[in-house]
Design a protein around this motif. Structure first.
Motif, PDB file in Angstrom:
ATOM      1  N   THR A  43      -1.691   0.717 -10.743  1.00 24.64           N
ATOM      2  CA  THR A  43      -1.902  -0.102  -9.549  1.00 24.64           C
ATOM      3  C   THR A  43      -2.211  -1.530  -9.942  1.00 24.64           C
ATOM      4  OG1 THR A  43      -3.129  -0.239  -7.459  1.00 24.64           O
ATOM      5  CG2 THR A  43      -4.386   0.370  -9.396  1.00 24.64           C
ATOM      6  N   THR A  44      -1.983  -2.451  -9.011  1.00 29.90           N
ATOM      7  CA  THR A  44      -2.438  -3.823  -9.184  1.00 29.90           C
ATOM      8  C   THR A  44      -3.194  -4.241  -7.936  1.00 29.90           C
ATOM      9  OG1 THR A  44      -1.819  -6.074  -9.827  1.00 29.90           O
ATOM     10  CG2 THR A  44      -0.363  -4.955  -8.272  1.00 29.90           C
ATOM     11  N   VAL A  74      10.423  -6.055  -5.889  1.00 30.08           N
ATOM     12  CA  VAL A  74      10.940  -6.140  -7.265  1.00 30.08           C
ATOM     13  C   VAL A  74      10.250  -5.130  -8.183  1.00 30.08           C
ATOM     14  CG1 VAL A  74      11.638  -8.551  -7.028  1.00 30.08           C
ATOM     15  CG2 VAL A  74       9.325  -8.009  -7.858  1.00 30.08           C
ATOM     16  N   THR A  75       9.621  -4.110  -7.589  1.00 31.68           N
ATOM     17  CA  THR A  75       8.998  -3.029  -8.356  1.00 31.68           C
ATOM     18  C   THR A  75       9.428  -1.693  -7.763  1.00 31.68           C
ATOM     19  OG1 THR A  75       7.020  -3.270  -6.951  1.00 31.68           O
ATOM     20  CG2 THR A  75       6.974  -4.350  -9.102  1.00 31.68           C
ATOM     21  N   ASP A  76       9.175  -0.621  -8.507  1.00 31.15           N
ATOM     22  CA  ASP A  76       9.639   0.703  -8.078  1.00 31.15           C
ATOM     23  C   ASP A  76       8.544   1.751  -7.970  1.00 31.15           C
ATOM     24  OD1 ASP A  76      12.471   0.013  -8.069  1.00 31.15           O
ATOM     25  OD2 ASP A  76      12.296  -0.037 -10.265  1.00 31.15           O
ATOM     26  N   ARG A  77       7.492   1.636  -8.783  1.00 29.62           N
ATOM     27  CA  ARG A  77       6.530   2.729  -8.899  1.00 29.62           C
ATOM     28  C   ARG A  77       5.090   2.315  -8.636  1.00 29.62           C
ATOM     29  NH1 ARG A  77       2.954   4.088 -12.401  1.00 29.62           N
ATOM     30  NH2 ARG A  77       3.551   2.399 -13.818  1.00 29.62           N
ATOM     31  N   ILE A  78       4.705   1.140  -9.042  1.00 29.86           N
ATOM     32  CA  ILE A  78       3.301   0.754  -9.076  1.00 29.86           C
ATOM     33  C   ILE A  78       2.736   0.543  -7.673  1.00 29.86           C
ATOM     34  CG2 ILE A  78       3.674  -1.756  -9.240  1.00 29.86           C
ATOM     35  CD1 ILE A  78       1.496  -1.699 -11.502  1.00 29.86           C
ATOM     36  N   GLU A  79       1.492   0.964  -7.464  1.00 31.07           N
ATOM     37  CA  GLU A  79       0.788   0.723  -6.208  1.00 31.07           C
ATOM     38  C   GLU A  79       0.400  -0.754  -6.124  1.00 31.07           C
ATOM     39  OE1 GLU A  79      -2.703   3.240  -4.416  1.00 31.07           O
ATOM     40  OE2 GLU A  79      -3.582   1.678  -5.674  1.00 31.07           O
ATOM     41  N   ILE A  80       0.598  -1.346  -4.950  1.00 35.11           N
ATOM     42  CA  ILE A  80       0.254  -2.748  -4.729  1.00 35.11           C
ATOM     43  C   ILE A  80      -0.875  -2.792  -3.706  1.00 35.11           C
ATOM     44  CG2 ILE A  80       1.095  -4.982  -3.900  1.00 35.11           C
ATOM     45  CD1 ILE A  80       3.903  -4.082  -4.860  1.00 35.11           C
ATOM     46  N   MET A  81      -2.043  -3.197  -4.166  1.00 35.62           N
ATOM     47  CA  MET A  81      -3.241  -3.222  -3.330  1.00 35.62           C
ATOM     48  C   MET A  81      -3.589  -4.678  -3.020  1.00 35.62           C
ATOM     49  SD  MET A  81      -7.182  -2.130  -4.261  1.00 35.62           S
ATOM     50  CE  MET A  81      -6.670  -0.758  -5.274  1.00 35.62           C
ATOM     51  N   ALA A  82      -3.487  -5.062  -1.765  1.00 31.51           N
ATOM     52  CA  ALA A  82      -3.825  -6.427  -1.370  1.00 31.51           C
ATOM     53  C   ALA A  82      -5.173  -6.440  -0.668  1.00 31.51           C
ATOM     54  CB  ALA A  82      -2.753  -7.009  -0.453  1.00 31.51           C
ATOM     55  N   ALA A  83      -5.999  -7.399  -1.022  1.00 33.34           N
ATOM     56  CA  ALA A  83      -7.273  -7.562  -0.321  1.00 33.34           C
ATOM     57  C   ALA A  83      -7.017  -8.156   1.061  1.00 33.34           C
ATOM     58  CB  ALA A  83      -8.200  -8.461  -1.124  1.00 33.34           C
ATOM     59  N   VAL A  84      -7.884  -7.800   2.001  1.00 34.92           N
ATOM     60  CA  VAL A  84      -7.790  -8.346   3.360  1.00 34.92           C
ATOM     61  C   VAL A  84      -9.204  -8.588   3.870  1.00 34.92           C
ATOM     62  CG1 VAL A  84      -7.675  -6.044   4.425  1.00 34.92           C
ATOM     63  CG2 VAL A  84      -6.830  -8.037   5.672  1.00 34.92           C
ATOM     64  N   ARG A 108       3.968   2.340  -1.185  1.00 37.13           N
ATOM     65  CA  ARG A 108       3.133   1.955  -2.330  1.00 37.13           C
ATOM     66  C   ARG A 108       2.132   0.858  -1.991  1.00 37.13           C
ATOM     67  NH1 ARG A 108       5.922  -0.717  -5.975  1.00 37.13           N
ATOM     68  NH2 ARG A 108       7.863  -0.905  -4.798  1.00 37.13           N
ATOM     69  N   PHE A 109       1.979   0.521  -0.725  1.00 33.37           N
ATOM     70  CA  PHE A 109       1.093  -0.579  -0.345  1.00 33.37           C
ATOM     71  C   PHE A 109      -0.247  -0.051   0.143  1.00 33.37           C
ATOM     72  CE2 PHE A 109      -0.339  -3.933   2.699  1.00 33.37           C
ATOM     73  CZ  PHE A 109      -0.520  -4.943   1.763  1.00 33.37           C
ATOM     74  N   THR A 110      -1.332  -0.590  -0.406  1.00 30.03           N
ATOM     75  CA  THR A 110      -2.676  -0.202   0.019  1.00 30.03           C
ATOM     76  C   THR A 110      -3.498  -1.464   0.251  1.00 30.03           C
ATOM     77  OG1 THR A 110      -3.461  -0.018  -2.270  1.00 30.03           O
ATOM     78  CG2 THR A 110      -2.571   1.978  -1.246  1.00 30.03           C
ATOM     79  N   LEU A 111      -4.676  -1.304   0.881  1.00 27.97           N
ATOM     80  CA  LEU A 111      -5.506  -2.444   1.230  1.00 27.97           C
ATOM     81  C   LEU A 111      -6.889  -2.324   0.607  1.00 27.97           C
ATOM     82  CD1 LEU A 111      -3.341  -2.203   3.617  1.00 27.97           C
ATOM     83  CD2 LEU A 111      -5.002  -3.456   4.986  1.00 27.97           C
TER      84      LEU A 111
END
Length: 348
Positions: A43-44, A74-84, A108-111
Motif C-alpha cells: 500500500t501507499t 498507472v498501477t495494477d495491484r497496490i492499494e492507494i490510500m489517500a488522506a481526507v 484498490r482505493f482506501t481513505l
C-alpha cells in the motif's frame, strides 16, 4: 506484516536536510509507486496537506486526491490510500470522487480520515478549524454521509454540519460495503469516533510497548462497542538500513541535527492543537509522523528483529518512510523483507 510506504509528495521526510533527491513531482511519485509495486509493497499512503509541512510552506508539494487518481491509472495491484480531512471537503462530493477512483483502480482505493491539526493551513485555504472535540463531531457526520451514499440507493441526511436530500451516487465503489476507512487518533474523543465509524486504526511511530498498549486498548474499545474487529493496525516508521550499526547511527545523527527552518512551521500547531499520548520533542519532529520512535534503525538483522516484535504486539501494517525513497525502498525490499519472512518461518 504488510508493507506500505508514504508517497513522497513533499520532497522528503527530513526537516533538517534541504535536498533529499526526491523531487515533489508527479513523475517521481509515479516512479516510486511503480517501484513499490514491483518490490512487493502492499500500500501507499498519500498525505493530504495543501502546504508543505516538511520543507516549509513556501515549498512545492502535490495535492493528494488528483495524484491518487492519476496513480490509480498507472498501477495494477497496490492499494492507494489517500488522506481526507472533513474540514476541507463536502462529504457527498468526496463520496463521489472516492467511488470514481475506486472504479479506476478496480477496488484498490482506501481513505485515511484525518480530523486536522494545522490552523494556519486552514486559514490560508478556507478550511473549517474548530476546537478539538468539535472536529470529531464533524468527522462523525462526514463518515455517516459518505458511507450512506456508498451503500444506499437514495440517501438523505440532516445533521449539525451537513444536509443531504435524496442523493443518488452511481456507480458505487467496487469494494463492498465500502472502501476501507483508516484513521488515527490518540484522544479519547478521537478513539470514540474511530471505533464507531472506521475500519482500521493507524498510529504515529511508537515503541513496541506503546503500540501494543494502543492495539490492545483499541481492540477492547471495539469489542465493548459491539463492532467487528478492526481490519488492520498500522504504524508510521522511518527506516535507516545500513550494513553496520555504526553507519546507521551516523546517518541518524546527520538527519537529527536540528536546524532552524520553515520545515518546523507546523510544530506548535501539531503539539498544541492535537491531544497526543506521547510528548513530541524537536528530535522526534526531525522526521515526519514520529518515524524515529519505532527504531527501525540498524542492520537488516536488527530491523527484521524489530519488525517481528511489532508483529507480536498486534501490528500488521508498516507505513514506511525512506530517504532517498527509491534507493532505500529497494535496499529494504532486498535485505529486510526476505529476512523477516525467514525469521517468521523459523518461529512457526
Amino acid at each position: 506484516m504488510r508493507y506500505g510506504f508514504w508517497l513522497p509528495i513533499f520532497g522528503g521526510w527530513l526537516r533538517n536536510v534541504e535536498d533529499e533527491n526526491m523531487p515533489p513531482t508527479f513523475d517521481y511519485a509515479k516512479q516510486v509507486i511503480q517501484a513499490g509495486e514491483r518490490l512487493g509493497f502492499d500500500t501507499t499512503l498519500i498525505a493530504e496537506l495543501y502546504l508543505n509541512d516538511i520543507k516549509g510552506p513556501e515549498s512545492d508539494s502535490l495535492e493528494a486526491w488528483s495524484t491518487a487518481a492519476a496513480l490509480a491509472a498507472v498501477t495494477d495491484r497496490i492499494e492507494i490510500m489517500a488522506a481526507v480531512r472533513p474540514g476541507f471537503h463536502n462529504p457527498a462530493v468526496t463520496a463521489k470522487m472516492a467511488a470514481n477512483i475506486d472504479q479506476i483502480s478496480n477496488g484498490r482505493f482506501t481513505l485515511n480520515v484525518v480530523s486536522a491539526w494545522w490552523q494556519e493551513e486552514a486559514n490560508q485555504y478556507g478550511g473549517v478549524f474548530t476546537e478539538h472535540d468539535e472536529r470529531y463531531d464533524r468527522t462523525e457526520e462526514f463518515l455517516e454521509v459518505i458511507k450512506g451514499l456508498w451503500t444506499k440507493e437514495v440517501f438523505s441526511f440532516k445533521g449539525k454540519f451537513y444536509t443531504i436530500e435524496n442523493a443518488h451516487l452511481h456507480p458505487k465503489p467496487v469494494q463492498k460495503p465500502n472502501p476501507i476507512l483508516y484513521a488515527g487518533g490518540e484522544s479519547p474523543r478521537g478513539k470514540e469516533t474511530i471505533v464507531a465509524g472506521c475500519d482500521a486504526y493507524v498510529m504515529h511511530g511508537g515503541t513496541v510497548e506503546e503500540i501494543k498498549a494502543k492495539v490492545d486498548g483499541m481492540k477492547s474499545l471495539r469489542n465493548l462497542a459491539g463492532k467487528e474487529p478492526f481490519k488492520s493496525f498500522g504504524m508510521a516508521a522511518y527506516v535507516i538500513c545500513r550494513d553496520t550499526e555504526e553507519e546507521a547511527l551516523a546517518e541518524l545523527e546527520r538527519i537529527t541535527d536540528v536546524k532552524e527552518n520553515s520545515g518546523y512551521a507546523g510544530y506548535n500547531d501539531f503539539t498544541s492543537k492535537s491531544q497526543l499520548e506521547q510528548q513530541v520533542k524537536l528530535y522526534d519532529y526531525s522526521v515526519s509522523n514520529r518515524g524515529l520512535r519505532p527504531n527501525l534503525i540498524g542492520t537488516p538483522e536488527q530491523i527484521a528483529n524489530q519488525i517481528i516484535a511489532y508483529e507480536e504486539s498486534g501490528l500488521d501494517l508498516l507505513l514506511l518512510q525512506f530517504s532517498p525513497q527509491l534507493e532505500e525502498m529497494e535496499r529494504f525490499a532486498e535485505k529486510v523483507m526476505p529476512l523477516v519472512e525467514s525469521k517468521r518461518a523459523r518461529v512457526i
